[in-house]
Design a protein around this motif. Sequence first.
Motif, PDB file in Angstrom:
ATOM      1  N   THR A 156       0.832  -1.202   0.000  1.00  0.00           N
ATOM      2  CA  THR A 156       0.000   0.000   0.000  1.00  0.00           C
ATOM      3  C   THR A 156       0.868   1.254   0.000  1.00  0.00           C
ATOM      4  N   ALA A 157       1.936   1.240   0.798  1.00  0.00           N
ATOM      5  CA  ALA A 157       2.856   2.386   0.818  1.00  0.00           C
ATOM      6  C   ALA A 157       3.562   2.535  -0.530  1.00  0.00           C
ATOM      7  N   ASN A 208      -0.210   6.656   2.386  1.00  0.00           N
ATOM      8  CA  ASN A 208       0.537   7.360   3.430  1.00  0.00           C
ATOM      9  C   ASN A 208       0.201   6.745   4.778  1.00  0.00           C
ATOM     10  N   ILE A 209       1.190   6.155   5.433  1.00  0.00           N
ATOM     11  CA  ILE A 209       0.972   5.467   6.699  1.00  0.00           C
ATOM     12  C   ILE A 209       0.371   6.391   7.754  1.00  0.00           C
ATOM     13  N   ASP A 210       0.705   7.666   7.691  1.00  0.00           N
ATOM     14  CA  ASP A 210       0.214   8.618   8.689  1.00  0.00           C
ATOM     15  C   ASP A 210      -1.172   9.159   8.368  1.00  0.00           C
ATOM     16  N   PHE A 269      -5.401   5.441   5.505  1.00  0.00           N
ATOM     17  CA  PHE A 269      -4.491   4.357   5.144  1.00  0.00           C
ATOM     18  C   PHE A 269      -5.176   2.997   5.251  1.00  0.00           C
ATOM     19  N   GLY A 270      -6.053   2.826   6.242  1.00  0.00           N
ATOM     20  CA  GLY A 270      -6.777   1.569   6.377  1.00  0.00           C
ATOM     21  C   GLY A 270      -7.655   1.292   5.172  1.00  0.00           C
ATOM     22  N   LYS A 271      -8.347   2.335   4.694  1.00  0.00           N
ATOM     23  CA  LYS A 271      -9.202   2.183   3.509  1.00  0.00           C
ATOM     24  C   LYS A 271      -8.349   1.909   2.269  1.00  0.00           C
ATOM     25  N   ASP A 272      -7.196   2.578   2.176  1.00  0.00           N
ATOM     26  CA  ASP A 272      -6.290   2.338   1.051  1.00  0.00           C
ATOM     27  C   ASP A 272      -5.796   0.889   1.063  1.00  0.00           C
ATOM     28  N   THR A 273      -5.504   0.390   2.255  1.00  0.00           N
ATOM     29  CA  THR A 273      -5.030  -0.985   2.378  1.00  0.00           C
ATOM     30  C   THR A 273      -6.100  -1.970   1.934  1.00  0.00           C
ATOM     31  N   LYS A 274      -7.357  -1.685   2.292  1.00  0.00           N
ATOM     32  CA  LYS A 274      -8.455  -2.560   1.863  1.00  0.00           C
ATOM     33  C   LYS A 274      -8.565  -2.584   0.343  1.00  0.00           C
TER      34      LYS A 274
END
Length: 244
Positions: free
Chosen positions: A161-162, A167-169, A173-178
Amino acid sequence: MAGYNEQAAVTLDILPGTMSGIAAVSAGMNSLVDTMDTFGRAVGKDFGVVETMTVAAGAIAAGALKKAVDAAGEYEYSMQMVQTISQQSGAAMQQLSEQATELGQVYSTSFDDIAEGLQTLGRAGLNNATTQTEVLAQGLQTAKLEGSNLQTTLETLVQTTALLGGNIDDVDFGKDTKYVNDLMVGTSMAAPLDVSDVAQTLQYSGGMAAIAGANLDDKSMLEDYMGAIAAFAQKGVTGSVAGT
């Protein structure tokens, strides 16, 4: 491939785990032991053999209680480690612990694996309870689907995802990871690949692809790129070779 927008709709037919609140487990097991002991004493007046069997059952229940308490203590210690690594408040950790326990029930995953997974996320730089829960849920789903190690799966999700512009911060980021997880699972299901194959290909080409525009800011192009990975796989080219 433009407009490729398939996501994997995976239904996991997994029986809920036996984990529940430790207080409830302890109370229930204590009650069970007391009931068995009382029953044993009452019946023992006339049936010595039955008393022996009942006492044995009570000992088994007591052993189960001890294991539950020991597991609770280890889990609490592990969660303290998560708090230290993530530098979160007590209230945030309470929320995280409750949600993580619920996920453990859904995916039949042990206390230890859940806690170690959260430590992995903390070391990766995630220090928001909501984000950690969202990423943990995705990791559990994919780990169960693929039969893979939870920690390794979480590391792959965060790194990928990164790599693709997350962006981890960022609170998203959780939605991006999904989204990335769904995309990788969807790609693996469209070709003779598993998620680790997709991740390996991305390690070799994802950085350049992201710079070229195939990233979370342009999902249409990113989906075309993932479609290309699936197309390579259908021709027998996977992993580092496809990435190169």
